[in-house]
Write an enzyme that holds these catalytic residues in place. Structure first.
Site, PDB file in Angstrom:
ATOM      1  N   LYS A  22       2.198  54.211  87.835  1.00  9.65           N
ATOM      2  CA  LYS A  22       3.105  53.088  87.497  1.00  9.65           C
ATOM      3  C   LYS A  22       4.074  53.527  86.399  1.00  9.65           C
ATOM      4  O   LYS A  22       5.280  53.335  86.505  1.00  9.65           O
ATOM      5  CB  LYS A  22       2.291  51.899  87.018  1.00  9.65           C
ATOM      6  CG  LYS A  22       3.087  50.821  86.290  1.00  9.65           C
ATOM      7  CD  LYS A  22       2.260  49.642  85.855  1.00  9.65           C
ATOM      8  CE  LYS A  22       1.658  49.762  84.503  1.00  9.65           C
ATOM      9  NZ  LYS A  22       2.513  49.488  83.346  1.00  9.65           N
ATOM     10  N   ASN A  23       3.552  54.164  85.346  1.00  4.84           N
ATOM     11  CA  ASN A  23       4.370  54.471  84.169  1.00  4.84           C
ATOM     12  C   ASN A  23       5.251  55.685  84.350  1.00  4.84           C
ATOM     13  O   ASN A  23       6.007  56.046  83.455  1.00  4.84           O
ATOM     14  CB  ASN A  23       3.481  54.621  82.925  1.00  4.84           C
ATOM     15  CG  ASN A  23       2.897  53.279  82.519  1.00  4.84           C
ATOM     16  OD1 ASN A  23       3.304  52.239  83.039  1.00  4.84           O
ATOM     17  ND2 ASN A  23       1.917  53.299  81.643  1.00  4.84           N
ATOM     18  N   CYS A 120       3.951  40.537  73.032  1.00  5.76           N
ATOM     19  CA  CYS A 120       3.020  40.937  74.110  1.00  5.76           C
ATOM     20  C   CYS A 120       1.625  40.806  73.503  1.00  5.76           C
ATOM     21  O   CYS A 120       1.436  40.882  72.309  1.00  5.76           O
ATOM     22  CB  CYS A 120       3.376  42.374  74.484  1.00  5.76           C
ATOM     23  SG  CYS A 120       2.046  43.278  75.249  1.00  5.76           S
ATOM     24  N   ARG A 125       5.345  45.287  69.579  1.00  2.86           N
ATOM     25  CA  ARG A 125       6.067  46.217  70.461  1.00  2.86           C
ATOM     26  C   ARG A 125       7.587  46.096  70.328  1.00  2.86           C
ATOM     27  O   ARG A 125       8.302  45.781  71.258  1.00  2.86           O
ATOM     28  CB  ARG A 125       5.612  46.038  71.905  1.00  2.86           C
ATOM     29  CG  ARG A 125       4.122  46.290  72.022  1.00  2.86           C
ATOM     30  CD  ARG A 125       3.602  46.162  73.415  1.00  2.86           C
ATOM     31  NE  ARG A 125       3.989  47.309  74.241  1.00  2.86           N
ATOM     32  CZ  ARG A 125       3.662  47.391  75.526  1.00  2.86           C
ATOM     33  NH1 ARG A 125       3.008  46.411  76.107  1.00  2.86           N
ATOM     34  NH2 ARG A 125       4.030  48.445  76.227  1.00  2.86           N
ATOM     35  N   ASP A 308      -4.433  53.676  76.528  1.00  2.00           N
ATOM     36  CA  ASP A 308      -4.649  52.968  77.800  1.00  2.00           C
ATOM     37  C   ASP A 308      -6.033  53.196  78.382  1.00  2.00           C
ATOM     38  O   ASP A 308      -6.388  52.581  79.382  1.00  2.00           O
ATOM     39  CB  ASP A 308      -3.590  53.396  78.829  1.00  2.00           C
ATOM     40  CG  ASP A 308      -2.217  52.897  78.450  1.00  2.00           C
ATOM     41  OD1 ASP A 308      -1.227  53.394  79.001  1.00  2.00           O
ATOM     42  OD2 ASP A 308      -2.136  52.020  77.576  1.00  2.00           O
ATOM     43  N   ARG A 400      -0.706  44.023  87.925  1.00  2.00           N
ATOM     44  CA  ARG A 400       0.480  44.701  87.418  1.00  2.00           C
ATOM     45  C   ARG A 400       0.312  46.221  87.475  1.00  2.00           C
ATOM     46  O   ARG A 400       1.276  46.960  87.535  1.00  2.00           O
ATOM     47  CB  ARG A 400       0.728  44.311  85.963  1.00  2.00           C
ATOM     48  CG  ARG A 400       1.016  42.840  85.783  1.00  2.00           C
ATOM     49  CD  ARG A 400       1.536  42.571  84.423  1.00  2.00           C
ATOM     50  NE  ARG A 400       2.555  43.556  84.089  1.00  2.00           N
ATOM     51  CZ  ARG A 400       3.034  43.743  82.873  1.00  2.00           C
ATOM     52  NH1 ARG A 400       2.575  43.034  81.877  1.00  2.00           N
ATOM     53  NH2 ARG A 400       3.968  44.639  82.634  1.00  2.00           N
TER      54      ARG A 400
HETATM   55  C1  EPZ Z   1       4.131  52.938  77.059  1.00  2.00           C
HETATM   56  O1  EPZ Z   1       4.508  51.730  76.419  1.00  2.00           O
HETATM   57  C2  EPZ Z   1       3.279  52.510  78.260  1.00  2.00           C
HETATM   58  N1  EPZ Z   1       4.093  51.681  79.158  1.00  2.00           N
HETATM   59  C3  EPZ Z   1       2.062  51.731  77.767  1.00  2.00           C
HETATM   60  O2  EPZ Z   1       1.267  51.426  78.891  1.00  2.00           O
HETATM   61  C4  EPZ Z   1       1.249  52.626  76.817  1.00  2.00           C
HETATM   62  O3  EPZ Z   1       0.158  51.898  76.318  1.00  2.00           O
HETATM   63  C5  EPZ Z   1       2.158  53.077  75.665  1.00  2.00           C
HETATM   64  O4  EPZ Z   1       3.328  53.756  76.189  1.00  2.00           O
HETATM   65  C6  EPZ Z   1       1.445  54.046  74.719  1.00  2.00           C
HETATM   66  O5  EPZ Z   1       1.030  55.179  75.423  1.00  2.00           O
HETATM   67  C7  EPZ Z   1       4.977  52.288  79.983  1.00  2.00           C
HETATM   68  O6  EPZ Z   1       5.124  53.502  80.000  1.00  2.00           O
HETATM   69  C8  EPZ Z   1       5.752  51.392  80.905  1.00  2.00           C
HETATM   70  P1  EPZ Z   1       5.343  53.055  72.795  1.00  2.00           P
HETATM   71  P2  EPZ Z   1       5.644  51.765  75.260  1.00  2.00           P
HETATM   72  O7  EPZ Z   1       6.790  52.796  72.634  1.00  2.00           O
HETATM   73  O8  EPZ Z   1       6.607  52.846  75.543  1.00  2.00           O
HETATM   74  C9  EPZ Z   1       5.734  51.348  68.381  1.00  2.00           C
HETATM   75  C10 EPZ Z   1       0.093  50.065  80.351  1.00  2.00           C
HETATM   76  O9  EPZ Z   1      -1.030  49.613  80.195  1.00  2.00           O
HETATM   77  N2  EPZ Z   1       7.180  51.295  68.625  1.00  2.00           N
HETATM   78  O10 EPZ Z   1       4.878  54.458  73.042  1.00  2.00           O
HETATM   79  O11 EPZ Z   1       6.154  50.374  75.122  1.00  2.00           O
HETATM   80  C11 EPZ Z   1       4.971  50.350  69.264  1.00  2.00           C
HETATM   81  O12 EPZ Z   1       4.951  49.075  68.650  1.00  2.00           O
HETATM   82  C12 EPZ Z   1       1.068  50.032  79.204  1.00  2.00           C
HETATM   83  O13 EPZ Z   1       0.527  50.624  81.393  1.00  2.00           O
HETATM   84  C13 EPZ Z   1       8.021  50.871  67.601  1.00  2.00           C
HETATM   85  O14 EPZ Z   1       7.576  50.531  66.504  1.00  2.00           O
HETATM   86  O15 EPZ Z   1       4.790  52.147  73.988  1.00  2.00           O
HETATM   87  C14 EPZ Z   1       3.597  50.979  69.337  1.00  2.00           C
HETATM   88  O16 EPZ Z   1       2.867  50.614  68.191  1.00  2.00           O
HETATM   89  C15 EPZ Z   1       0.534  49.200  78.066  1.00  2.00           C
HETATM   90  N3  EPZ Z   1       9.361  50.829  67.829  1.00  2.00           N
HETATM   91  C16 EPZ Z   1       3.874  52.491  69.302  1.00  2.00           C
HETATM   92  O17 EPZ Z   1       5.216  52.628  68.807  1.00  2.00           O
HETATM   93  C17 EPZ Z   1       9.912  51.196  69.037  1.00  2.00           C
HETATM   94  O18 EPZ Z   1      11.153  51.153  69.189  1.00  2.00           O
HETATM   95  C18 EPZ Z   1       3.803  53.172  70.665  1.00  2.00           C
HETATM   96  O19 EPZ Z   1       4.570  52.406  71.546  1.00  2.00           O
HETATM   97  C19 EPZ Z   1       9.041  51.614  70.068  1.00  2.00           C
HETATM   98  C20 EPZ Z   1       7.681  51.662  69.846  1.00  2.00           C
END
Ligand code: EPZ
Length: 423
Positions: A22-23, A120, A125, A308, A400
């Site tokens: 998916k990702n 969320c 996020r 995850d 999802r």
């Molecule tokens: C991706 O989400 C995945 N989703 C998530 O999978 C996964 O849990 C996550 O990466 C971590 O590996 C997809 O790829 C579609 P991040 P993402 O930006 O990109 C902070 C699932 O179950 N952050 O790596 O949204 C954020 O708050 C989902 O399939 C900021 O502060 O996660 C978090 O604490 C759930 N500012 C950390 O970074 C930003 O601009 C990591 O988030 C962006 C992120």
């Protein structure tokens, strides 16, 4: 609102085929915004988030050739005929990954209007790092009425150092940089396999990218990208979930078409708990012991232990011998599954970012509530090992991210069914 009803205590046996990731499929579908001409993507999983993405691409005016070709997961899409650069709230609120439209729209059309994803269950996020990087590349960003309005005559290369590792932040900027003027360097970039798969697809499209899969990615902008054929990698989170389903039920399953290289941290941890894992010709053999041993984990960006996998691992530890500590460093609120497992008899204490799990003999079946995608998978695992009946409500979360999960589990001997809930 459906629920899944499980009769537990049955070890899983047999083979399971993992669907496309998916990702990986999500960013690759958004990458088609960048290209002239048709793209054909294979192994796209048939999930709610993918359907949402399809609606978004059509909303922009992109053409899909009957979307799913004979439902084999083949997907054809072309980016000609844009008539909108807006990702509306109604669609974005159901799928945060819609933010991945931002970079490609901005780079291809010079403008993008994407609804802020909003909160969320697992955490705030924010997307501040996405926006900061795009501004460094010359975009003008305004937040108005819950939308990000971004414009840029032409993006230019920049050196972007992410304060926090962000998967979709890395993907958004990597896509935006492919058509920008000059070189973009992404530092402290995410190294997840899905980022690498996206880079492979972009390079086939004609992008010039070096270093995907490492902490520093260099992208040299090119004038245009062309449509390609690409097969999406298998879903390592689905594979991980089935590995832990075998672990928690003392099962013996073969997980086909799985890259063990994407699962090294989990394989090491599960081996510590007494699970036997070996690579066979057709896939990964996973044999769960009679009783799991406790082990500690701390989540981290790839190649660390993936956030995850955390909820599913906690389910395993609730019935392990001994105490384990589970530390969640990526999201600030990703322990909601613990509260539901406690209702099944688990012994878990939450102290800030750490959950202390004292293994119990057995879990007892109970009605529980899914709160997010991976929490719902963890509750299914808990239900598979619990004695009696477990009912998991709000299973739309699971739809999802897991394609035909009940069918795959029933084929492995699990006793479960989906029931329509009227109220
Ligand atoms: C991706 O989400 C995945 N989703 C998530 O999978 C996964 O849990 C996550 O990466 C971590 O590996 C997809 O790829 C579609 P991040 P993402 O930006 O990109 C902070 C699932 O179950 N952050 O790596 O949204 C954020 O708050 C989902 O399939 C900021 O502060 O996660 C978090 O604490 C759930 N500012 C950390 O970074 C930003 O601009 C990591 O988030 C962006 C992120």
């Amino acid at each position: 609102m459906d629920k899944i009803v499980i009769k537990g205590e049955r070890p899983l046996k047999g083979k399971v085929k993992i669907s496309g990731a998916k990702n990986s499929a999500l960013p690759i579908l958004f990458a088609s915004i960048l290209t002239e001409g048709w793209n054909t993507f294979h192994n796209i999983p048939n999930l709610r988030d993918i359907q949402t993405t399809t609606q978004l691409l059509e909303f922009f005016g992109m053409k899909l050739k009957n979307g799913w070709i004979n439902h084999t997961g083949d997907f054809c899409v072309t980016a000609n005929g844009f008539h909108s650069h807006e990702a509306p709230y109604e669609l974005v609120r159901t799928m945060r990954a819609s933010v991945l439209a931002l970079g490609p729209l901005l780079s291809r059309l010079g403008k993008a209007k994407v609804s802020l994803p909003g909160g969320c269950a697992i955490g705030a996020r924010p997307i501040n790092l996405h926006l900061k990087g795009l501004e460094q590349m010359g975009a003008k960003i305004e937040i108005e009425g819950g939308y990000v309005n971004a414009t840029a005559k032409k993006l230019h290369g920049a050196r972007v150092n992410f304060d926090t590792v962000t998967v979709t932040g890395t993907e958004n900027l990597m896509m935006a940089a492919t058509l920008a003027d000059g070189e973009t360097i992404l530092e402290n970039a995410a190294q997840e396999p899905e980022v690498v798969d996206l880079a492979h697809a972009l390079i086939k499209m004609g992008a010039r990218i070096d270093g995907a899969g490492t902490k520093t990615i260099r992208i040299e902008g090119v004038p245009e990208l062309r449509g390609v054929e690409h097969t999406v990698i298998p879903d390592r989170v689905e594979a991980a979930t089935f590995m832990m389903a075998s672990a928690i039920t003392g099962g013996n399953i073969l997980i086909e078409n799985t890259h063990s290289s994407d699962l090294e941290s989990l394989i090491a941890k599960l081996t510590e708990t007494g699970v036997k894992i070996r690579q066979e010709k057709e896939g990964l053999r996973v044999e769960g012991p009679k009783k799991l041993k406790a082990a500690d984990i701390t989540t981290a960006p790839f190649p660390g232990f993936a956030t995850d996998f955390q909820a599913q691992f906690m389910a395993c530890m609730t019935v392990a011998e001994g105490n384990s500590t589970i530390t969640e460093t990526i999201f600030e609120n990703r322990f909601m599954h613990a509260l539901e497992m406690i209702r099944m008899g688990a012994n878990i204490k939450i102290e800030g970012k750490t959950a202390i799990v004292s293994g119990t003999k057995k879990l007892s079946g109970a009605p529980v509530m899914a709160s997010d995608l991976r929490a719902s998978a963890a509750l299914i695992l808990a239900g598979l090992t619990a004695d009696g009946i477990t009912e998991i409500h709000r299973v739309y979360h699971i739809d999802r991210g897991y394609e035909k999960i009940e069918k795959k589990l029933r084929k492995l001997g699990a006793k479960l069914k989906r029931v329509k809930v009227k109220y």
